[in-house]
Design a protein around this motif. Structure first.
Motif: not given
Length: 139
Positions: A111-112, A114-115, A118-119, A124
């Motif tokens: 999750q980290a 992907e965050t 994306s950001t 995030g």
């Protein structure tokens, strides 16, 4: 028993695993051990887990994976190790093999990742340095 880790890691990594003298200096300085206070959350303890896995005595369950992936790879253990064990080479090799088998990284780490993708940051939040007057200053 069949060697689980030994079939996957190079002889160099397995030899590095054996260099640990069990002195415990890494224990006194490891940030994850400081937080968890459990032996298997420092490099001495992790090396014992890797060896048990290598010897077929331990399956890579969630508890094992948590210990593998919570190492911060900060290298402070290497700086204090009188046996000059290359902990990061070992940890990275173990993580690579686990990842190849679909056993990592942990869900929170995925999750980290992907965050960040994306950001641009782990929180995030939008990257305000790329906008407005700050962009001119930092750009």
């Amino acid at each position: 028993m069949t060697s689980k880790l030994g079939e996957k890691l190079s002889k160099e990594i397995l030899d590095a695993l054996q260099k640990c003298s069990q002195c415990g200096k890494c224990r006194s300085i490891c940030p994850t051990f400081e937080y968890r206070r459990i032996e298997s959350y420092n490099e001495r303890g992790r090396l014992m887990l890797y060896k048990a896995w290598n010897d077929g005595e331990l399956e890579p369950d969630n508890s094992f994976l948590d210990r593998v992936y919570t190492c911060l790879l900060c290298r402070v253990c290497e700086e204090t190790c009188p046996s000059e064990v290359k902990y990061m080479e070992i940890a990275e090799a173990v993580r690579k093999k686990l990842s190849e088998e679909g056993l990592g990284p942990l869900a929170e780490q995925k999750q980290a990742i992907e965050t960040i993708k994306s950001t641009g940051n782990v929180f995030g939040q939008s990257n305000k340095l790329n906008e407005g007057p700050l962009a001119e200053y930092f750009g």
